[in-house]
Design an enzyme around this catalytic site. Structure first.
Site, PDB file in Angstrom:
ATOM      1  N   ARG A  68       0.825  -0.967   0.011  1.00 27.24           N
ATOM      2  CA  ARG A  68       0.192   0.091   0.064  1.00 27.24           C
ATOM      3  C   ARG A  68       1.025   1.328  -0.095  1.00 27.24           C
ATOM      4  NH1 ARG A  68      -3.766  -2.610  -1.617  1.00 27.24           N
ATOM      5  NH2 ARG A  68      -5.800  -2.952  -0.629  1.00 27.24           N
TER       6      ARG A  68
ATOM      7  N   GLU B 238      -3.799   7.316  -5.072  1.00 32.23           N
ATOM      8  CA  GLU B 238      -4.008   6.736  -6.226  1.00 32.23           C
ATOM      9  C   GLU B 238      -5.194   7.066  -6.839  1.00 32.23           C
ATOM     10  OE1 GLU B 238      -3.599   2.619  -6.058  1.00 32.23           O
ATOM     11  OE2 GLU B 238      -1.627   2.566  -5.041  1.00 32.23           O
TER      12      GLU B 238
ATOM     13  N   HIS C 120      -0.239   0.275 -10.173  1.00 31.92           N
ATOM     14  CA  HIS C 120      -0.865  -0.762  -8.979  1.00 31.92           C
ATOM     15  C   HIS C 120      -1.366  -1.940 -10.006  1.00 31.92           C
ATOM     16  CE1 HIS C 120      -3.167  -0.849  -5.300  1.00 31.92           C
ATOM     17  NE2 HIS C 120      -2.795  -2.257  -5.663  1.00 31.92           N
TER      18      HIS C 120
END
Length: 324
Positions: free
Chosen positions: A235, A264, A282
């Protein structure tokens, strides 16, 4: 079950079309992701909803639970569930499930890819060739994995899959977590600073959430040293992003390979501008094979629950037993 007994399920955010299709085949499916007035939808159907199907990184809080008084289960797409208020769920007797294991190998593969790309500057070499610079001069020599020591922050399922792959590279492996793991022989450090001082690669595989927010900070990066490389497939919140940018800019560490970011999909321009980074959007679990398996497990958790067999992969904060 008869049509009148078919549970009502609310899809909060679309994951994959096949997930919605499988849910619609087994349940009375309602969708919030394409609703023009979410509040009106919740007011109309909230009391009927017994299950939630949740897309990745979708915030689920106590206020939503209050709108769904008969909610029994939240089935989440992804291994991380830090965007779900599991404490509020537990207090209401709601089970939360996630999709572990099915993505561990994919994410571990990508972690090694990011590490190699950051050490050997693979994207930079690709750009160098495409720009025609090779015709004028050879690409500069890079750092190496040889004689490096790799530390893993978080030796859970994904962390262990990363460690197994690293063994084939002949590097030293150490780790830090809340407690040592008796089943592994890697060196354990009881502090993150101690781990950073002992290694020159730090791979972040710890879960997100308040307990880990910003724990890879300026002090940890300084302890890693000027040959240090950071890889994050966990994360973005685990790393102090401002401190990381400054460490990369100042040469406090050598490079970083990042698949996750603090806000994000917004990535700081200062991070993008740095030449000693490899940045991905990601995509750790982002293969057709793995996302299909994740979607299947999301659905299977709901099916198992409503068939009376309990959840398949509940998170530890919302434990379940047949007695309950």
């Amino acid at each position: 079950m008869t049509p009148d007994q078919t549970p009502d399920i609310l899809l909060i955010r679309q994951t994959r079309p096949d997930v919605a299709e499988r849910l619609a085949a087994r349940f009375r499916l309602h969708r919030l992701d394409d609703a023009p007035d979410r509040d009106a939808v919740l007011s109309a159907i909230g009391p009927r909803i017994r299950g939630l199907a949740v897309g990745a990184m979708c915030p689920i809080d106590a206020a939503l639970f209050d709108r769904l008084p008969h909610l029994e289960i939240v089935s989440s797409f992804g291994v991380g569930y830090d965007t779900i208020d599991v404490g509020a769920a537990a207090r209401r007797g709601i089970v939360v499930t996630h999709t572990p294991d099915v993505l561990s190998d994919e994410v571990a593969d990508l972690a090694l890819g990011l590490l190699l790309a950051a050490v050997r500057r693979i994207p930079q070499g690709d750009r160098y060739l495409r720009a025609g610079h090779w015709r004028a001069a050879s690409f500069p020599l890079t750092a190496s994995l040889r004689e490096r020591r790799v530390g893993i922050l978080g030796l859970g399922r994904i962390g262990q899959a990363i460690a197994t792959r690293l063994e084939g590279f002949g590097v030293g492996i150490a780790y830090h977590g809340r407690t040592p793991r008796a089943e592994v022989s890697y060196a354990y450090h009881d502090s993150l600073i101690g781990l950073a001082q002992a290694v020159d690669v730090l791979i972040v595989a710890a879960p997100g959430g308040p307990e880990t927010r910003g724990i890879v900070d300026a002090a940890v990066l300084a302890a890693l040293g000027p040959e240090g490389i950071v890889v994050n497939i966990a994360r973005g919140s685990v790393i102090d992003e401002a401190a990381l940018i400054e460490a990369l800019r100042a040469g406090t560490i050598h490079a970083a390979g990042l698949d996750v970011f603090e806000n994000e999909p917004q990535v700081p321009d200062a991070l993008i501008a740095l030449e000693n980074t490899v940045l991905l959007p990601h995509v750790g679990s982002g293969s057709h094979h793995t996302r299909t398996a994740m979607g299947r497990l999301l659905t299977d958790n709901l099916v198992s629950w409503f068939e009376g067999d309990g959840p398949l992969t509940p998170v530890p904060e919302t434990p379940w037993s047949r007695a309950r």
